[in-house]
Design a protein around this motif. Structure first.
Motif, PDB file in Angstrom:
ATOM      1  N   ASP A 220      70.635   9.094  29.570  1.00 33.06           N
ATOM      2  CA  ASP A 220      71.445   8.441  30.590  1.00 33.06           C
ATOM      3  C   ASP A 220      71.295   6.926  30.487  1.00 33.06           C
ATOM      4  OD1 ASP A 220      72.068  10.943  31.342  1.00 33.06           O
ATOM      5  OD2 ASP A 220      71.190  10.846  33.356  1.00 33.06           O
ATOM      6  N   ASN A 221      72.381   6.223  30.776  1.00 31.18           N
ATOM      7  CA  ASN A 221      72.401   4.759  30.848  1.00 31.18           C
ATOM      8  C   ASN A 221      72.063   4.070  29.526  1.00 31.18           C
ATOM      9  OD1 ASN A 221      72.935   5.265  33.470  1.00 31.18           O
ATOM     10  ND2 ASN A 221      70.945   4.597  34.244  1.00 31.18           N
ATOM     11  N   THR A 222      72.328   4.703  28.430  1.00 24.66           N
ATOM     12  CA  THR A 222      72.134   4.035  27.142  1.00 24.66           C
ATOM     13  C   THR A 222      73.351   3.164  26.863  1.00 24.66           C
ATOM     14  OG1 THR A 222      70.904   5.915  26.330  1.00 24.66           O
ATOM     15  CG2 THR A 222      71.753   4.414  24.676  1.00 24.66           C
ATOM     16  N   VAL A 223      73.095   1.937  26.413  1.00 21.71           N
ATOM     17  CA  VAL A 223      74.197   1.048  26.037  1.00 21.71           C
ATOM     18  C   VAL A 223      74.060   0.762  24.555  1.00 21.71           C
ATOM     19  CG1 VAL A 223      75.314  -1.157  26.440  1.00 21.71           C
ATOM     20  CG2 VAL A 223      74.178  -0.010  28.320  1.00 21.71           C
ATOM     21  N   ILE A 224      75.119   0.980  23.816  1.00 24.92           N
ATOM     22  CA  ILE A 224      75.106   0.704  22.379  1.00 24.92           C
ATOM     23  C   ILE A 224      76.151  -0.360  22.122  1.00 24.92           C
ATOM     24  CG2 ILE A 224      75.564   1.691  20.100  1.00 24.92           C
ATOM     25  CD1 ILE A 224      74.632   4.343  21.216  1.00 24.92           C
ATOM     26  N   TRP A 225      75.777  -1.404  21.360  1.00 24.75           N
ATOM     27  CA  TRP A 225      76.777  -2.451  21.130  1.00 24.75           C
ATOM     28  C   TRP A 225      76.579  -3.095  19.776  1.00 24.75           C
ATOM     29  CZ3 TRP A 225      72.233  -3.810  23.487  1.00 24.75           C
ATOM     30  CH2 TRP A 225      71.631  -4.987  23.065  1.00 24.75           C
ATOM     31  N   GLY A 226      77.597  -3.727  19.292  1.00 27.56           N
ATOM     32  CA  GLY A 226      77.526  -4.574  18.113  1.00 27.56           C
ATOM     33  C   GLY A 226      77.578  -3.801  16.809  1.00 27.56           C
ATOM     34  N   SER A 227      77.792  -4.567  15.720  1.00 28.14           N
ATOM     35  CA  SER A 227      77.939  -3.938  14.417  1.00 28.14           C
ATOM     36  C   SER A 227      76.629  -3.325  13.950  1.00 28.14           C
ATOM     37  CB  SER A 227      78.437  -4.966  13.405  1.00 28.14           C
ATOM     38  OG  SER A 227      77.603  -6.086  13.429  1.00 28.14           O
ATOM     39  N   GLU A 228      75.513  -3.780  14.523  1.00 31.68           N
ATOM     40  CA  GLU A 228      74.235  -3.202  14.112  1.00 31.68           C
ATOM     41  C   GLU A 228      73.801  -2.094  15.060  1.00 31.68           C
ATOM     42  OE1 GLU A 228      71.420  -6.443  13.317  1.00 31.68           O
ATOM     43  OE2 GLU A 228      73.218  -7.541  12.737  1.00 31.68           O
ATOM     44  N   HIS A 229      74.674  -1.724  15.962  1.00 30.94           N
ATOM     45  CA  HIS A 229      74.381  -0.647  16.905  1.00 30.94           C
ATOM     46  C   HIS A 229      73.069  -0.869  17.644  1.00 30.94           C
ATOM     47  CE1 HIS A 229      77.469   1.040  14.341  1.00 30.94           C
ATOM     48  NE2 HIS A 229      77.728   1.893  15.271  1.00 30.94           N
ATOM     49  N   HIS A 230      72.922  -2.051  18.200  1.00 33.44           N
ATOM     50  CA  HIS A 230      71.771  -2.311  19.059  1.00 33.44           C
ATOM     51  C   HIS A 230      71.858  -1.371  20.240  1.00 33.44           C
ATOM     52  CE1 HIS A 230      70.701  -6.039  17.097  1.00 33.44           C
ATOM     53  NE2 HIS A 230      71.971  -6.343  17.068  1.00 33.44           N
ATOM     54  N   ASN A 231      70.730  -0.989  20.780  1.00 31.37           N
ATOM     55  CA  ASN A 231      70.851  -0.231  22.013  1.00 31.37           C
ATOM     56  C   ASN A 231      69.808  -0.627  23.024  1.00 31.37           C
ATOM     57  OD1 ASN A 231      68.574   1.789  21.991  1.00 31.37           O
ATOM     58  ND2 ASN A 231      69.498   2.117  19.973  1.00 31.37           N
TER      59      ASN A 231
END
Ligand code: ZN
Ligand code: ZN
Ligand code: ZN
Ligand code: ZN
Lengths: 189, 484
Positions: A132-143
């Motif tokens: 729950d509440n995981t945020v994934i962003w950017g081309s490197e898939h930061h989370n």
């Protein structure tokens, strides 16, 4: 493929979209034009207050070990599918208040909890479970883990359901009473 | 657009010897030479915040550590944070709940949120603010006192060293008494003023040096926690190296300790030719404007060369190369293709020195021209491939914006000109490759252009400069790799 589209009262579903198979669309949900929803491997149930934007694709894929009767894909309430995203889940359940950002891709073996954000153009292909509440962003898939769920889009939903009928042909709700089984949460009359 | 998204297939040789694409070059209309970012003088014009576009004088910028006081960057992904408003509901703030219910009026509260990674100031427990901008709690650096002490100390040392150097210099001048007169009149007065100022402040600086306590290395180090090796690591709660280094003052280890970082300011800069001190670019002062007051880009003055297509280069063979030449100026241009070794050496003409100018130069020690000897070098031009340049003058018409709409190209009968269209010209050339060219290596060919250039700078009243010039430029064409 059997066509069995159930649109509950209060849902805004544009005519110009591809709906195939056994699909139930909950009240308050807005489906933009050019959306593709294909219930191939079993029924798809979309709960209330979801926004599904243009060119998004939701596919319930047929899996090798098909259950009988097929397991439905249940998509929780308040999910937002942004323009051009693609969800190919065969897990039975997607949580609520998730955001699938523009052109994101969620593959077959990804389990998604609630309050997750899959960032723009992020590809999730490996078998994994998003807490729950995981945020994934950017081309490197930061989370990272957000503290709280994403704020709901009620204002936007309100606006869309008012504006959409002025510019698009809509599909009429065809279910007028409470469904006997499955999801029996509140349905606005 | 192609210049942004594609590799640089054509590179021009700058007068300092660097190879750069035409979009990275400048053209000094006073020296009539190509300049690049490496061989010109960069000056900071003004400081501004790229987010709120607020201008700031440099003294204020220094005081605020070159950071904007109202904009913040996301500590998690470094994107700019946006201010979001919510209607405060008692539910959201249980501690102050009762008070809020009493005055039933919905109150707008603001928090910071990142649109990229969805980090919010609430994630780390920063309370919402009643005003849209400002008022965010500031965290003080725990080592602020020590950092200031160190700063004072090093400043004092710098001051002292400067003083010593000055004293030494003065002794030197004292011996050469003959020059005392000139230096007294000019350079030394400023130095003496500084000298006096230095003397006045030397008391305090010496005290800063005397009172300074160097750091002590201690034997005892805090023990690691018991469960250091056994505790399971949750990467989501630990900050990354980049996140820590971004907040150098407190370097948070846990993601829950991240703080919005004040946004770093940007600068507008003007660029100056080092040889003649004329401005090459000067931006408009207003931070919202992307225009320039002076914009001497090579792209507007030097003929542009582009590759249309080429045959794969093979060792020992002659292959075809199609080029397009464009005249960006408002005057007709005569272009001649040359071999790079045929470009005549440009002798450095010493401009007639006036008394004032030489005096000015002697005073301005920083305007030493020895830099050019250090910087300038000859570009290593490729020799394996050679473009067969026909010895013919090509005429390029002036740029005509209206002709853009005129789209039937004229086909020329000449065997090297394929077509012309307003100020553009397509050429069919041959590339001869040496038999010894290494297969698989890069295929590069050098080509020189001789072109006529009309200078539109109003000539100085005293010396009417010639308006028409013949200029040269050398460029390197990348033709993929040499085939087997
Ligand atoms: Zn110059
Ligand atoms: Zn240069
Ligand atoms: Zn700002
Ligand atoms: Zn962020």
């Amino acid at each position: 493929m059997s066509q069995n589209i159930k649109i509950l009262p209060g849902a805004t579903v544009c005519e110009d979209c591809t709906l195939e198979g056994d699909i139930t669309i909950g009240g308050g949900t807005v489906i933009h034009p050019r959306v593709t929803i294909i219930a191939d491997g079993g029924p798809i149930i979309i709960a209330e207050y979801c926004i599904i934007e243009e060119y998004s694709t939701i596919i319930h894929k047929k899996s090798d070990k098909q259950e009988n009767p097929p397991k439905p894909l249940f998509i929780g309430a308040h999910n937002v599918f942004e323009v051009g995203c693609r969800l190919e889940s065969s897990f039975g359940h997607i949580g609520e208040s998730n955001v699938f950002e523009c052109r994101s891709f969620v593959g077959v073996n990804v389990k998604i909890g609630s309050g997750c954000v899959i960032g723009a153009a992020c590809n999730l292909t490996v078998t994994q479970t998003l807490a729950d509440n995981t945020v994934i962003w950017g081309s490197e898939h930061h989370n990272r883990e957000a503290l709280e769920k994403q704020p709901s889009q009620l204002l936007q939903l309100d606006f869309l359901s008012k504006v959409m009928p002025n510019y698009h042909r809509l599909r009429k709700p065809n279910v007028h009473k409470r469904l006997p089984s499955r999801q029996s949460q509140e349905i606005s009359k | 657009m192609a210049y942004l998204t594609q590799p640089d297939y054509i590179k021009y040789v700058c007068s300092c010897g660097q190879l750069k694409p035409i979009t990275n070059l400048y053209f000094c209309r006073h020296c009539l030479k190509i300049r690049c970012g490496f061989c010109i003088c960069h000056e900071v014009d003004s400081h501004y915040c790229a987010n709120c576009l607020e201008n700031m004088p440099s003294s204020e910028a220094r005081l605020k550590k070159n950071r904007c006081s109202s904009c913040f960057d996301c500590p998690s992904c470094f994107h700019t944070l946006s201010t979001r408003a919510t209607i405060a509901q008692p539910r959201q703030d249980p501690a102050a709940g009762d008070a809020k219910i009493e005055n039933k009026q919905p109150k707008k509260m603001y928090y910071l949120s990142c649109f990229n990674c969805r980090w919010t100031s609430r994630d780390v427990g920063i309370p919402d603010q009643p005003v849209a901008s400002g008022g965010w709690p500031e965290r003080t650096n725990p080592f602020a006192a020590r950092v200031n002490q160190l700063l004072d100390y090093y400043k004092a040392i710098a001051q002292q060293e400067k003083q010593e150097k000055l004293d030494r210099e003065r002794k030197k001048f004292a011996i050469r008494g003959k020059y005392m007169n000139l230096t007294d009149k000019t350079g030394l007065t400023g130095a003496m003023a500084r000298n006096i100022a230095g003397l006045a402040s030397s008391e305090s600086s010496s005290s800063a040096i005397a009172n300074f306590v160097p750091s002590q290395a201690s034997e005892e180090v805090e023990e690691l926690p018991e469960d250091y090796h056994t505790q399971e690591v949750n990467l989501k709660q630990i900050t990354s190296m980049r996140q820590r280094l971004r907040a150098a003052e407190w370097q948070p280890r846990s993601a829950a300790r991240l703080q919005p970082a004040a946004r770093a300011l940007s600068v507008k800069r003007s660029q100056r030719c080092r040889a003649c001190d004329h401005n090459l670019t000067k931006p408009e002062y207003n931070p919202g404007s992307v225009k320039f007051k002076i914009e001497l880009l090579a792209y507007y003055h030097v003929p542009e060369v582009k590759i249309i297509s080429y045959e794969t280069v093979k060792p020992g063979e002659t292959t075809a190369l199609l080029l397009k030449l464009t005249n960006p100026t408002a005057h007709e241009m005569q272009v001649r293709l040359l071999q790079p070794q045929d470009v005549p050496e440009v002798e450095e003409r010493e401009e007639p020195k006036s008394i004032e100018k030489s005096l000015e130069k002697s005073l301005n020690l920083e305007k030493d021209s020895s830099w050019s000897k250090v910087l300038q070098r000859r570009a290593a031009l490729p020799t394996a491939c050679a473009v067969r340049a026909p010895d013919a003058a090509l005429t390029l018409a002036q740029r005509d914006d209206a002709a853009e709409y005129d789209d039937d190209p004229q086909h020329d009968t000449s065997d090297i000109i394929m077509w012309r269209k307003s100020n553009k010209l397509a050429l069919r050339l041959q590339v001869a490759t040496a038999a010894g060219a290494a297969p698989g290596g890069p295929a590069r060919a050098a080509l020189a252009l001789q072109y006529s250039y009309r200078n539109t700078v109003p000539p100085a009243a005293a010396a009417p400069a010639p308006r028409d010039h013949t200029l040269y430029t050398t460029l390197v064409i990348h033709l993929g790799t040499v085939a087997e």
